[in-house]
Write a protein that holds these residues in place. Sequence first.
Motif, short mmCIF file in Angstrom:
data_model
loop_
_atom_site.label_atom_id
_atom_site.label_comp_id
_atom_site.label_asym_id
_atom_site.label_seq_id
_atom_site.Cartn_x
_atom_site.Cartn_y
_atom_site.Cartn_z
N ALA A 150 40.39 3.46 127.66
CA ALA A 150 40.25 4.45 126.59
C ALA A 150 39.03 5.28 127.25
O ALA A 150 39.03 6.60 126.94
CB ALA A 150 39.81 3.85 125.26
N GLU A 179 45.99 4.26 120.06
CA GLU A 179 45.09 5.47 120.23
C GLU A 179 43.96 5.54 119.05
O GLU A 179 43.01 5.71 119.34
CB GLU A 179 45.93 6.61 120.44
N GLU A 180 44.40 5.27 117.71
CA GLU A 180 43.69 5.34 116.77
C GLU A 180 42.56 4.09 117.01
O GLU A 180 41.44 4.28 116.52
CB GLU A 180 44.47 5.32 115.43
N GLU A 185 43.13 9.35 123.41
CA GLU A 185 44.55 10.09 122.95
C GLU A 185 44.89 10.69 124.59
O GLU A 185 44.46 11.19 125.02
CB GLU A 185 44.59 11.17 122.26
#
Length: 302
Positions: A150, A179-180, A185
């Motif tokens: 990330a 992703e959250e 993203e």
Amino acid sequence: MYKSFKLFPLIIMAVLLTACSGFGIAGKEVTVGGKNYTEQYLLSEMTAFLLQEEGFKVNQMNNLGSSIVRSALENGQVDLMWEYTGTALITYMGEEPIAEPEAAFQKVKANDSENGIHWLNMSQVNNTYVLAMQREEAEKLGLTSITDLAAYINDNPGELTMAADAEFANRADGLPGVEETYGFEFGSEQVNQMDLGLTQRALNNGQVDVSVAFSTDATIKSYDLVALEDDEKFFPPYYAAVSIRQEVFDEYPEIEEITARLAEKLNNEIMIELNYKVDIEGQSVSVVAHEWLVENGLLEDE
């Protein structure tokens, strides 16, 4: 003479019944179910070997989809099978994922008691989702966890691409949820959707940088991939355990001890190796299952 003649068939019948009972033929019969992929074939076959060793006649009903084999278990066509805690909890029961493995197992066990299904012997085989990378690439970028991934994507937007099947790419408990949870993203242009069986091949061929995979896939070994650590524990546990119809368990409680021998020895590394022998080396499920049981002292060599 007349009396002796009348008694003769009864004596023969008694002898035959006694002989049948002595050879374990009278009554011990179960049907083991399984899904339609290698890991399930192996689990079903190893279970069948162990039960046969203990005098059971074993029928197998394999190569079934999850919902079909579950229905077969519920309606009595299948007596027992290896099922995954996450599949039962989320797919069959409509519950929210539970991150802690033992808590998930106990929740599934409690819920299914109402359906006449008993759960036992959770193994250390956790066939959950993972994000995989080529080992060389992951080491070059210094990525060992999804948190690392990330951070890299946030610092280098649009650089890395990913392979995922349509379901994982769009489900809340798939890529959007990852992703959250991790705060990054990929972007729609960076995600290549394809059949699940092609995702690791695309990764191995260098077409993408990251791929969705299952933690016991043989390709992790064959392609020398690394599974990034899910350090936020987003993916729910999918631990393999025995689910058995309650009435069958009540009749044959010894099945708990028999299947425990297998559950106590299995883990992800062993399942990857066994899946590799079948999927990559092309060995038969039966041979791989039997040899492993013998090598690990669970079955006598014949």
